[in-house]
Design an enzyme around this catalytic site. Structure first.
Site, mmCIF file in Angstrom:
data_model
loop_
_atom_site.group_PDB
_atom_site.id
_atom_site.type_symbol
_atom_site.label_atom_id
_atom_site.label_comp_id
_atom_site.label_asym_id
_atom_site.label_seq_id
_atom_site.Cartn_x
_atom_site.Cartn_y
_atom_site.Cartn_z
ATOM 1 N N CYS A 105 -5.148 -28.502 12.173
ATOM 2 C CA CYS A 105 -6.264 -29.451 12.293
ATOM 3 C C CYS A 105 -5.808 -30.888 12.038
ATOM 4 C CB CYS A 105 -7.391 -29.061 11.338
ATOM 5 S SG CYS A 105 -8.224 -27.544 11.886
ATOM 6 N N GLY A 160 -11.103 3.876 1.425
ATOM 7 C CA GLY A 160 -11.959 4.765 2.211
ATOM 8 C C GLY A 160 -13.239 4.128 2.707
ATOM 9 N N ASP A 189 -3.037 8.051 -1.710
ATOM 10 C CA ASP A 189 -4.399 8.575 -1.710
ATOM 11 C C ASP A 189 -4.639 9.377 -0.440
ATOM 12 O OD1 ASP A 189 -4.150 6.252 -0.187
ATOM 13 O OD2 ASP A 189 -6.283 5.815 -0.297
ATOM 14 N N ASP A 216 -7.701 -7.707 1.051
ATOM 15 C CA ASP A 216 -6.733 -7.905 2.122
ATOM 16 C C ASP A 216 -7.426 -7.558 3.421
ATOM 17 O OD1 ASP A 216 -5.511 -5.201 3.543
ATOM 18 O OD2 ASP A 216 -6.460 -4.803 1.595
ATOM 19 N N CYS A 261 -11.243 -29.238 7.872
ATOM 20 C CA CYS A 261 -10.051 -28.475 7.473
ATOM 21 C C CYS A 261 -8.842 -29.386 7.300
ATOM 22 C CB CYS A 261 -9.763 -27.401 8.524
ATOM 23 S SG CYS A 261 -8.337 -26.376 8.116
ATOM 24 N N CYS A 264 -5.614 -28.197 7.300
ATOM 25 C CA CYS A 264 -4.390 -27.467 7.656
ATOM 26 C C CYS A 264 -3.534 -28.264 8.641
ATOM 27 C CB CYS A 264 -4.718 -26.082 8.217
ATOM 28 S SG CYS A 264 -5.173 -26.063 9.955
ATOM 29 N N ASP A 295 0.867 -1.177 0.000
ATOM 30 C CA ASP A 295 0.000 0.000 0.000
ATOM 31 C C ASP A 295 0.902 1.225 0.000
ATOM 32 O OD1 ASP A 295 0.905 0.440 2.530
ATOM 33 O OD2 ASP A 295 -0.881 -0.304 3.520
ATOM 34 N N GLY A 309 0.745 3.926 2.022
ATOM 35 C CA GLY A 309 0.928 4.609 3.291
ATOM 36 C C GLY A 309 -0.170 5.620 3.581
#
Lengths: 363, 363
Positions: free
Chosen positions: A304, A211, A143, A261, A299, A301, A89, A91
């Site tokens: 799990c 925003g 921005d 994100d 799951c 992962c 991003d 900032g």
């Protein structure tokens, strides 16, 4: 950078973003690595759970350790040992949300560091220079994020500054680094539209809506999501910044957004709030004390596959580092699986059912 | 459990401890997993750096989550997803060092939990029952650790209690779980000798020396190390409890000790103090700011293979979880490599040179 829309279902769509450092399947979720690490995770673990791109924060890295340090250490990828794409991003949002004091001028923002109170200046030139030093794959224009609520006049000024700064950032765009424009305009459709038209006139590799999720009612956020998406070019990725509650994601994907994100999966993990195929649970729950089952039977992962709810509860109550690790792996894997299933549903024309099913679980 | 001395150099020796869950090469370092996790590490990472056995704490696991909970979840190995050997201490030392209040009686200790102030009782029966529930591979007898300084009379009483409790623990020894005796006696050679003779008379699978590193001068600790080692049976493993400063380890190995545990590598890692082939360094050092080199060029660990000093410094100053992870991996790998090199030097008859070299670095 090359973006191809592959399938669609209504306005929802799947696509592939091809970059030098790897492919990103959209709709995509980008784990947040604020200061050059996705909290509690190693890069290898991020790859194992299927992260194709991460986000990092220009504001934080500029203040500490400093972009010049990172540049001298080979850029952000080498610094943090991550060889897949990184979006940084600009900032703008952190200056708005974190700095104790800021003074917006026509050519940038004076702000006070949240770390040590030192004064700094961030304008489009600085934002682009910092992101060049970091060497991210996708840079964002600087921005000016208006607070909520903002008067029409305030929001209009912020849109004009955002456009002006975007144009300057575009002039500084570097070969090999994609640049996305950012749409501001608070809750004013006219301003959002104006901002989009101007950005598209300048021309960017992708377009982000910023925003939102700054305190406004959900209905207003959803209205802005529905309003902006169709105005953004169809042939380029559309990125909804900072929004990651799954209910909101479903609405945004339905409207045609491609990238997301959010710190929610990682932050919730550290606070012991875990996502499962049956909804959110707190790992602290007394009933998990002697529970042999994995957190989520559905799951796949590492967490799990190898640990019981009883153990996860014990680690969390004991404030162990492994608790944050195992919880983060699970929550991120849950998010990435959710996005992957969502892409599949779009491809198969069943996104409506997918959305309905999850809206019931998330309630 | 089967212990074989393989090579020796003076009183220093290498050996192999064969257990159902795996082999342990001695002299061995046991990373400390106080409450069912070696802080910041996953079990897979422990294996990758070569840990053959870990230590866990009866006192902590008894208080939280409770040994019955762990038993119902399949025992400590299943609970924490670690399938190699585990040694559990008996809780004697923690009752001595952690509990706010304790009252020693002939058949055990009343103590106050450091977590919630609740009152508990730990005697030899309880210590053995808890360790049976945990299912550790090596259990320790309950001992009575005297503080420093302790009068001869106090130390004598504690030795008599330690012997009495050891005898009772021996009666409760379970098939498939090795049991080590513990030698107390403060700094009094006569009491240490008495304790050892009585323990050997009872007969244990291994012998540990406790009650050192409790505040006494280093010379006294070293004197006790040199005094006790040769009195312990040659054919069984000798474990020096809680001592892990490498200078002390070198002296203890020279005297004939085989097993060690210490929180130093893990705790130092979290505090940013790292071991290298040139001595200890603080990762905070300003000069590391833009340093591209790995922490220790001579190290083969994950951290040194993938990250710069500059990044490690940044993570530490930013208090990131990954900082504790990477530092812990390095420090533990450093310790395990140190022990492995030490074993090699004993086998090759060069332990004297190894000791001299490291004593110069550690100064």
């Amino acid at each position: 950078m090359q973006f191809t829309v592959e399938t669609s279902s209504g306005s929802a769509r799947t696509g592939v973003l091809k970059m030098d450092r790897g492919m990103i399947h959209t709709p995509a979720f980008m784990p947040v690595g604020t200061i050059g690490t996705v909290k509690a995770m190693s890069p290898e673990e991020l790859k194992e759970i299927g992260a194709e791109i991460i986000l990092s924060n220009t504001y934080h890295l500029y203040l500490r350790p400093g972009h010049k340090i990172i540049e001298s250490l080979g850029g952000l990828h080498a610094f943090m040992h991550w060889d897949r794409p990184i979006l940084t991003d600009s900032g703008g949002f952190q200056v708005y949300s974190l700095s104790a004091l800021r003074k917006i001028e026509e050519d940038g923002v004076h702000f006070k560091s949240h770390l040590d109170g030192s004064m700094h200046f961030l304008g489009p030139d600085e934002a682009m220079m910092i992101q060049a030093s970091l060497g991210s794959d996708i840079a964002m224009v600087l921005d000016d994020c208006a607070p909520y609520p903002a008067s029409y006049e305030y929001a209009m000024d912020s849109v004009f500054r955002t456009i002006k700064w975007a144009a300057r950032c575009r002039e500084l765009r570097r070969e090999g680094q994609a640049l996305f424009g950012i749409v501001q305009g608070s809750l004013y459709e006219k301003l959002r539209k104006k901002n989009i038209e101007e950005l598209v006139g300048i021309g960017f590799d992708g377009y982000a809506v910023g925003g939102l999720s700054v305190g406004e009612p959900k209905e207003d956020m959803h209205r802005m999501i529905r309003f902006t998406a169709p105005l953004l070019p169809e042939t380029q990725p559309r990125y909804l910044m900072g929004i990651g509650e799954l209910g909101d994601v479903l609405k945004a994907v339905e409207a045609g957004f491609d990238m997301f994100d959010c710190v929610m999966p990682t932050r919730n993990a550290r606070n012991g709030t875990l996502f499962t195929s049956n909804g959110k649970v707190s790992i602290k729950r007394q009933e998990f004390k002697a529970d042999r089952e994995p957190l989520d039977l559905a799951c796949d992962c590492y967490t799990c596959s190898n640990y019981s709810r009883g153990y996860l509860r014990h680690l969390f109550l004991s404030k162990e580092i492994l608790s944050m690790r195992l919880n983060t792996i699970h929550n991120l894997r849950f998010y990435l699986n959710f996005f992957s299933d969502m892409r599949k549903s779009i491809g198969e024309g069943t996104f409506g059912g997918f959305k309905q099913k999850w809206e019931a679980i998330l309630l």
